[in-house]
Each structure stands twice: as structure tokens, then as C-alpha cells.
Design a protein around this motif. Sequence first.
Motif, PDB file in Angstrom:
ATOM      1  N   MET A 109      38.288  36.114  36.972  1.00  0.00           N
ATOM      2  CA  MET A 109      39.098  36.328  38.167  1.00  0.00           C
ATOM      3  C   MET A 109      38.185  36.264  39.383  1.00  0.00           C
ATOM      4  O   MET A 109      37.040  36.709  39.337  1.00  0.00           O
TER       5      MET A 109
ATOM      6  N   ARG B 119      53.679  39.698  45.826  1.00  0.00           N
ATOM      7  CA  ARG B 119      52.237  39.429  45.798  1.00  0.00           C
ATOM      8  C   ARG B 119      51.690  39.090  47.180  1.00  0.00           C
ATOM      9  O   ARG B 119      50.485  39.167  47.401  1.00  0.00           O
TER      10      ARG B 119
ATOM     11  N   VAL C 225      38.031  43.880  38.308  1.00  0.00           N
ATOM     12  CA  VAL C 225      39.179  43.344  37.570  1.00  0.00           C
ATOM     13  C   VAL C 225      39.968  44.476  36.911  1.00  0.00           C
ATOM     14  O   VAL C 225      41.207  44.497  36.933  1.00  0.00           O
ATOM     15  N   GLY C 226      39.254  45.446  36.343  1.00  0.00           N
ATOM     16  CA  GLY C 226      39.920  46.577  35.709  1.00  0.00           C
ATOM     17  C   GLY C 226      40.729  47.388  36.713  1.00  0.00           C
ATOM     18  O   GLY C 226      41.877  47.775  36.437  1.00  0.00           O
TER      19      GLY C 226
ATOM     20  N   GLU D 210      43.116  33.820  39.014  1.00  0.00           N
ATOM     21  CA  GLU D 210      42.486  33.594  37.706  1.00  0.00           C
ATOM     22  C   GLU D 210      41.869  32.201  37.687  1.00  0.00           C
ATOM     23  O   GLU D 210      42.370  31.284  38.332  1.00  0.00           O
TER      24      GLU D 210
ATOM     25  N   TYR E  17      41.882  46.283  39.554  1.00  0.00           N
ATOM     26  CA  TYR E  17      42.985  45.420  39.997  1.00  0.00           C
ATOM     27  C   TYR E  17      44.170  45.573  39.043  1.00  0.00           C
ATOM     28  O   TYR E  17      45.315  45.744  39.472  1.00  0.00           O
ATOM     29  N   THR E  18      43.889  45.535  37.758  1.00  0.00           N
ATOM     30  CA  THR E  18      44.956  45.667  36.763  1.00  0.00           C
ATOM     31  C   THR E  18      45.659  47.015  36.867  1.00  0.00           C
ATOM     32  O   THR E  18      46.884  47.108  36.857  1.00  0.00           O
ATOM     33  N   GLU E  19      44.873  48.065  37.043  1.00  0.00           N
ATOM     34  CA  GLU E  19      45.447  49.408  37.168  1.00  0.00           C
ATOM     35  C   GLU E  19      46.348  49.514  38.391  1.00  0.00           C
ATOM     36  O   GLU E  19      47.442  50.074  38.344  1.00  0.00           O
ATOM     37  N   ASN E  20      45.887  48.976  39.516  1.00  0.00           N
ATOM     38  CA  ASN E  20      46.646  49.107  40.756  1.00  0.00           C
ATOM     39  C   ASN E  20      47.844  48.174  40.804  1.00  0.00           C
ATOM     40  O   ASN E  20      48.891  48.536  41.324  1.00  0.00           O
ATOM     41  N   TYR E  21      47.694  46.996  40.258  1.00  0.00           N
ATOM     42  CA  TYR E  21      48.783  46.023  40.356  1.00  0.00           C
ATOM     43  C   TYR E  21      49.940  46.367  39.431  1.00  0.00           C
ATOM     44  O   TYR E  21      51.097  46.146  39.759  1.00  0.00           O
ATOM     45  N   GLU E  22      49.644  46.935  38.292  1.00  0.00           N
ATOM     46  CA  GLU E  22      50.699  47.233  37.320  1.00  0.00           C
ATOM     47  C   GLU E  22      51.713  48.251  37.833  1.00  0.00           C
ATOM     48  O   GLU E  22      52.857  48.261  37.409  1.00  0.00           O
TER      49      GLU E  22
ATOM     50  N   TRP F  54      47.835  40.578  47.230  1.00  0.00           N
ATOM     51  CA  TRP F  54      47.686  40.401  45.782  1.00  0.00           C
ATOM     52  C   TRP F  54      47.524  38.928  45.426  1.00  0.00           C
ATOM     53  O   TRP F  54      46.945  38.590  44.391  1.00  0.00           O
TER      54      TRP F  54
END
Length: 382
Positions: free
Chosen positions: A251, A298, A284-285, A232, A287-292, A227
Amino acid sequence: MAGQKRTKTEYRGIYYNETTGKYDIKFNYKSYNAAKQRNDYKSKWKYNVATIGEAKAELALMQSGKNRQEDRDITLQGAFELWKNKARAQDYSPATVVNTEQHIRMLSEFIPMDTAIQNITEDVYEDIFARCRSKYKDETIKTLNATLRKLINLAYKKRLLGENPLVRMDNVKTKKTEKVRVITTGEWKKIDSFFNSEKRKYKKLRFMVNILYYTGIRIGECLALTWDDFEEFVRSAEQNEGGAEQSKKGMRLSISKTILQDGTPKDTTKNKKNRKIPLSPEVVGLYTENYEIRAEERSDRIFTCTYNTYIWYLTMVCRKTGIPHCSCHSFRHTFISNLIRKGVPLPVIEKVSGDTQKTIFERYSHMFEDDEGLVLRALENL
């Protein structure tokens, strides 16, 4: 012997010794000094040969292949040291040096580097690449063959060999690399839709194939991602609708390591070229879904399955969607092809892909405009 008077004869290297009334022979030869990485020039004398005929026969024997010191001394390792000196002198790129070093390590699996080049017979040469075929594909064999022949030719060019053994060897035959498999837009939509159809089951897999498709990184580089590799950055200022400039955040992906096919982690990429790749909104979208939904650190790897697992899933989705088989590397070919199609300059493609411009052009030359077309387009509307 010192203090004696010698006169030259009509035969080079044979002297008449006026003190003894016989003939002395001087044989000049060179010996490769691996420590100094150059030749040492030496002489060997034979004294008190009775007749000129015997002196000629003795000199011929000394000059024969059995007594030529330089033919015994130069090894593959010695030739490689010569090549490294040449690389430094001619300022070869770091990538070229690193790649050649890697090829030498691979060759050393099949032939010791202290092997004298004069001992590489045609049978030895063929045995090397017969064993190579049990481990490597044609493209790799072609590269290793070129590296071996490069070292032998250099040693001969430096006059460290009395004979170039390559003249006795037929070159290794390899098949031409098949045309690269490029995934069409329609095929990509089917692949992405399949993994998206059951989000809970295939969420991580969809994230991985989107990274491959939109960044062109190698599968080993993808498996090594953590991660922390998602960074950014502030993009260059752009004008908004009111004409004012504003900076936008983006990103990018930092590529600096890989996982080998056997699962071994390496702190460098395949060709030692670290790079940063800007990420599309789609990646990026995801990434946000999976990281949250993650609670780990990280520094953890994102994709923890093996090569074969991901290859199996990709084969399965191709079969179920009815599209021709594609490999993980097909995504890399597709990424580079898409950049070429969109007119991205070669230096930029080299920067984000890690391949050299020469490699890119050779493999995808059919996608570039002809020279005349490029000139005419550049001259439009001057």
C-alpha cells in the motif's frame, strides 16, 4: 533634419552642421519594451546649438540620470519576465520556476511589481523586509530577499540599469536555521505508546502521528488526506523459501494536495511535487483499523481538526511523556534522517520527500559519509 550635411566632431554624439553653421546633438538611448521583453534602441536629436561648449553641456544633460529612459522603464515585473525567459532558455526545473513565482507573489504583498527598480532606495528596501518580519520567519525572509536581489542583478546585468541600486543596500540579516529536531527511537515509542494507551480516545491521533513518522509528509499534506489517497499496488516479485518468485501486494500514499495554515485547501503540494510513498506495515495496520469503522465516502478528509488542535495535542504528549518539545515538522526531519541513516540513495529520498537533493544535502550534510569514505567503500571487494 534631412538633406543637411553634417560632419563628426572630436566629441562623440556632436556633429557640425555645415548647412546651418551650428551644432547638432544625437543622444542614443535604450528603452525596455515589456511587451517584446527586450530593449528598443532609440535616438533623440537637438539641433542648432550655437557653440561647441553649449553642445557639450547639452549632451551631458541629456546623458544624465534624469534623462536616461532605461533607468525609468525597467520594473520588477519587467525583470521577472526577463528571468522567466532565462529560465526557459536554460531549462530550469519546473519546481524552480514554480517556487520563484510563489516568492514573487509573496513579495508583491510588500512592494508593487510595477515599481521601477531605480526607485527602490535603501529606505524602501529596508521597509519591505521590516514588514516581511511581521508575517514570515527568517528562513522565508532569506528566500524572498534572495529572489528580489536576483531580479535586480539580472536587470543590471542586461544593462537595463545605469547603476545597480544594491551597492547602496546592506543585505538583510537573518539568523541561521537551527539544527533540525530529530525524534529518537525511544521518544517515538513513548509518543506512540501514549496515543495507544487509550485507543478509543486517541485512535485517530495515533493514526496521524504514525503517518507523519513513517512517511515524512508535511502537516498540511496530512490534513488534506482522504481515504482515496491510500492505494494498493503490486510490489516487484520476490523469491519465497522454495525459490519460486511471487508478487506481493503493498500500500502506498498518494500526495497531491495540502491544507494551508488558515484552513484553505489547495489542489497542489507546497512545491507542486506530487509523489507516492510506500507505507510501512505499522501504518497499513492502523489504516485498516480506522477505515473499517467508517461509513463515509472514500473522498472524505480523514483529519478534520485545525492545525492548532494537532499542535496542542503534540505539545501535550511531549509534556506528559517528559520528552523535549517536537513540532509536526520534526516528524519530517526524522523520516529523512532515518532514510539517510539506512543508506537510501539521495534520488530516492528526493522522490518520496519532495525536497531537492541540494536541500536535503545542505540540511543533513552532517549525516553523510565523507567523500573519501564513500570511494573506499565502493572499491571494496571489486
